[in-house]
Each structure stands twice: as C-alpha cells, then as structure tokens.
Design a protein around this motif. Sequence first.
Motif, mmCIF file in Angstrom:
data_model
loop_
_atom_site.group_PDB
_atom_site.id
_atom_site.type_symbol
_atom_site.label_atom_id
_atom_site.label_comp_id
_atom_site.label_asym_id
_atom_site.label_seq_id
_atom_site.Cartn_x
_atom_site.Cartn_y
_atom_site.Cartn_z
ATOM 1 N N ALA A 69 41.448 38.783 26.104
ATOM 2 C CA ALA A 69 41.945 37.458 25.736
ATOM 3 C C ALA A 69 41.366 36.347 26.603
ATOM 4 C CB ALA A 69 43.467 37.432 25.830
ATOM 5 N N ILE A 70 40.659 36.703 27.678
ATOM 6 C CA ILE A 70 40.068 35.677 28.554
ATOM 7 C C ILE A 70 38.782 35.161 27.907
ATOM 8 C CG2 ILE A 70 39.084 35.200 30.827
ATOM 9 C CD1 ILE A 70 40.856 37.399 31.945
ATOM 10 N N PRO A 71 38.644 33.853 27.693
ATOM 11 C CA PRO A 71 37.442 33.312 27.036
ATOM 12 C C PRO A 71 36.175 33.598 27.835
ATOM 13 C CG PRO A 71 39.195 31.668 27.149
ATOM 14 C CD PRO A 71 39.623 32.805 28.019
ATOM 15 N N GLY A 72 35.124 34.020 27.150
ATOM 16 C CA GLY A 72 33.850 34.280 27.822
ATOM 17 C C GLY A 72 33.239 33.041 28.417
ATOM 18 N N SER A 73 33.564 31.863 27.867
ATOM 19 C CA SER A 73 33.004 30.613 28.373
ATOM 20 C C SER A 73 33.413 30.342 29.815
ATOM 21 C CB SER A 73 33.457 29.446 27.484
ATOM 22 O OG SER A 73 34.867 29.376 27.433
ATOM 23 N N VAL A 74 34.578 30.865 30.210
ATOM 24 C CA VAL A 74 35.039 30.668 31.593
ATOM 25 C C VAL A 74 34.106 31.394 32.552
ATOM 26 C CG1 VAL A 74 36.960 31.020 33.185
ATOM 27 C CG2 VAL A 74 37.417 30.455 30.794
ATOM 28 N N TYR A 75 33.715 32.619 32.192
ATOM 29 C CA TYR A 75 32.799 33.377 33.044
ATOM 30 C C TYR A 75 31.399 32.758 33.041
ATOM 31 C CZ TYR A 75 36.363 37.029 33.229
ATOM 32 O OH TYR A 75 37.518 37.727 33.445
ATOM 33 N N GLU A 76 30.992 32.233 31.906
ATOM 34 C CA GLU A 76 29.686 31.573 31.833
ATOM 35 C C GLU A 76 29.646 30.362 32.748
ATOM 36 O OE1 GLU A 76 29.137 30.694 27.746
ATOM 37 O OE2 GLU A 76 29.017 32.795 27.105
ATOM 38 N N ALA A 77 30.734 29.584 32.758
ATOM 39 C CA ALA A 77 30.794 28.409 33.634
ATOM 40 C C ALA A 77 30.755 28.823 35.101
ATOM 41 C CB ALA A 77 32.061 27.606 33.340
ATOM 42 N N ALA A 78 31.466 29.918 35.428
ATOM 43 C CA ALA A 78 31.461 30.409 36.811
ATOM 44 C C ALA A 78 30.069 30.874 37.220
ATOM 45 C CB ALA A 78 32.470 31.542 36.955
ATOM 46 N N ALA A 79 29.354 31.539 36.297
ATOM 47 C CA ALA A 79 27.996 32.004 36.605
ATOM 48 C C ALA A 79 27.055 30.828 36.823
ATOM 49 C CB ALA A 79 27.487 32.885 35.464
ATOM 50 N N ASP A 138 27.886 27.967 37.988
ATOM 51 C CA ASP A 138 28.231 27.378 39.289
ATOM 52 C C ASP A 138 27.828 28.268 40.455
ATOM 53 O OD1 ASP A 138 29.284 25.151 38.100
ATOM 54 O OD2 ASP A 138 31.356 25.884 38.102
ATOM 55 N N GLY A 139 27.317 29.452 40.157
ATOM 56 C CA GLY A 139 26.836 30.342 41.210
ATOM 57 C C GLY A 139 27.900 31.215 41.844
ATOM 58 N N ALA A 140 29.032 31.394 41.163
ATOM 59 C CA ALA A 140 30.105 32.229 41.712
ATOM 60 C C ALA A 140 29.700 33.693 41.689
ATOM 61 C CB ALA A 140 31.390 32.026 40.905
ATOM 62 N N SER A 141 30.022 34.410 42.770
ATOM 63 C CA SER A 141 29.715 35.834 42.841
ATOM 64 C C SER A 141 30.692 36.617 41.971
ATOM 65 C CB SER A 141 29.806 36.318 44.289
ATOM 66 O OG SER A 141 31.136 36.198 44.755
ATOM 67 N N GLU A 142 30.380 37.910 41.758
ATOM 68 C CA GLU A 142 31.249 38.768 40.962
ATOM 69 C C GLU A 142 32.644 38.853 41.581
ATOM 70 O OE1 GLU A 142 30.924 40.496 38.147
ATOM 71 O OE2 GLU A 142 28.879 39.908 37.686
ATOM 72 N N LEU A 143 32.672 39.026 42.909
ATOM 73 C CA LEU A 143 33.956 39.159 43.593
ATOM 74 C C LEU A 143 34.756 37.862 43.504
ATOM 75 C CD1 LEU A 143 35.700 41.096 45.234
ATOM 76 C CD2 LEU A 143 34.618 40.200 47.316
ATOM 77 N N ARG A 144 34.080 36.737 43.707
ATOM 78 C CA ARG A 144 34.775 35.451 43.633
ATOM 79 C C ARG A 144 35.278 35.180 42.210
ATOM 80 N NH1 ARG A 144 35.272 30.796 46.753
ATOM 81 N NH2 ARG A 144 36.719 29.434 45.611
ATOM 82 N N THR A 145 34.494 35.552 41.221
ATOM 83 C CA THR A 145 34.914 35.391 39.825
ATOM 84 C C THR A 145 36.137 36.239 39.522
ATOM 85 O OG1 THR A 145 32.632 34.950 39.142
ATOM 86 C CG2 THR A 145 34.181 35.624 37.425
#
Length: 310
Positions: free
Chosen positions: A199-209, A211-218
């Motif tokens: 249910a978590i939108p994929g766009s949220v992860y795309e925005a985090a990527a 911004d350079g967020a690491s896997e752990l931070r995401t």
Amino acid sequence: MSSTSVLATRSEHSRLTRWRRAWINRETAAAWIFLLPSLIGFIAFYAVPAVRAVSISFTDWDLLTDPQNIGLENYTRLFQDEDFWQSLRVTFAYVLFNIPIQTAIALVIAVLMDRFTKSIIVRGIMIVPWLMPNVVVGLLWLWLLDPSLGIVNVFIEWLGFSSVPFLTGTDFALPSIAGINIWRHMGYTALLIFAGLQAIPGSVYEAAAIDGASELRTFWSITIPLLRPVLVFVLVTSIIGSFQIFDTVAITTEGGPVNATEVLNWFIYEHAFVRFNMGYATTISVVLFLILIVVSVVQMRIMRADESDF
C-alpha cells in the motif's frame, strides 16, 4: 409563538428528518441484515458470557452446588495470591520472548518478499503453519523436541553437543514455547506486513532515491512510519493472543516444569477444571480482561494509532 421558538422547532424537526434518513432507508436495512448474524453471535457467545463471568467472580462456586455470593473476597484473595503474581510474571516473560522476535522476523520476511518475490506459492507456504491447529503444532514440536528421540536433539548430539531439555528444563521451557509460537505465527504476521508494504506508493521511494537516501535511511524514515497502522494492528493482536496462550502449554508442558510455563490461562484452567473453583478462576479471567484493555490502550496511544503518515 416567538421567532426563537419557531426556529428551535424547525431545527429539531430538521434533526429528526436527518436521523430518519440516516437510519430508516434501504441501505441501512441491508447493512443490518448482513450484520445481524454476527451481532447475534457476539451477544450470545461473547457479551452475555462476559457479563455472566463478572457476576460469577463475586461468588464461591464449585460447579456442583449453587454459587454462594461472597462479595469482593475473590478479588482480595487474588491480589494476595503469590501464585497468581508468579503466573502473571511468567505470562509477561512469554510476551517479551515472543512478540519482539516474531515481529522482527516477520518484518524481515515481508521486506524480502516485497523485494525479491511476490509469488502466491511462497505466500501460501508462509501461512501453512498458521493454518495448522494449535494442538497439532504442539504435538509436532513435542515430538521434535523430545530429549531422547526428538530429531532436534538427535541433530544436536550428532554435532557433538549434549542434548538440550527444551521442554523439560526450567531455563529452556518458556523460551521453547515462545519459539514454537513464533514459528507458527511469523508467516501470517509477515503476510500482514507484506500487505502494508504493497500500500506504500512507489513514488515515495523514487523521491527518496532522487534525494540520495540510503536503503537503511529509506527503511527507517519511510517504510517504518508508513507501516505504522499495520504494525499497530499486528502488535495489538499479537500481544492479546500471547497473553491468551494456552493450547501449546497444555500439550507440551502442562505448566511445568516447576511452574516455569504456568501462564495465566493455564492458571485459570487449573482453578476452574482441576480444583473446581470456578468463582476464583472467573475472577482471574476478569482481571486478565482488564489487563488486556490497559495494554491495548497504552500500545495504541504510544504508537499513535489514530494518526496517519500518508
């Protein structure tokens, strides 16, 4: 009649009209038709027995003779009963063994399924232990963990170590019970968390990527906060279920060794059906019910169950 009275009358009439439209229509009638079987079952098998249990808790009843009203004597006895406090400590220890490990393993499994496979076959395999009756699970692990012939101890001895008294040693029995139930429920819990991940939108992860967020931070800043509603449900239901553990204990250890696994539900069973002290057993049940209410409310307040991060 004054204009104020007229306005008040019209307001009351409008309120009644809205109430009738809300409750007297086809949709509401259809809803009640679908709800009625469950409502009747809830009243007959939960609400009425609960009220009856509270009344029994004020009596001295051995199931064979008429109950005698003794007021608050059972409650006074309960809070002075060291055996009750010991069973409560054992129950809390079991919950602390069970819930953190079960939730952590389920979370890892759910994330791995989300990343690497969404196969229906894998999900079906994951839920098989949960579909097995508790009695079957208890018997299965009773045989597997047998100190002499159990395959687990045979393998441990093959590795060169001494056999482990999983269900017969005071230090191992409660963790072993917790391990059995972790094995049974972690797949079901993982599927609940997996559904929340979908249910978590994929766009949220795309925005985090971007911004350079690491896997752990995401994971800690996006996945966990957005999974909070699912985690609240999982933790509340899991903890309630853990406080009500009975079948596995009844099949494997029967509260032993030396009361090391005498959880509250087994303690209630002993007083009700071994010692025939139904009034006192019901008093313990009422106190357990109140404990579960307090624990659930505290969990939901701490985890902000009424808020959303979306």
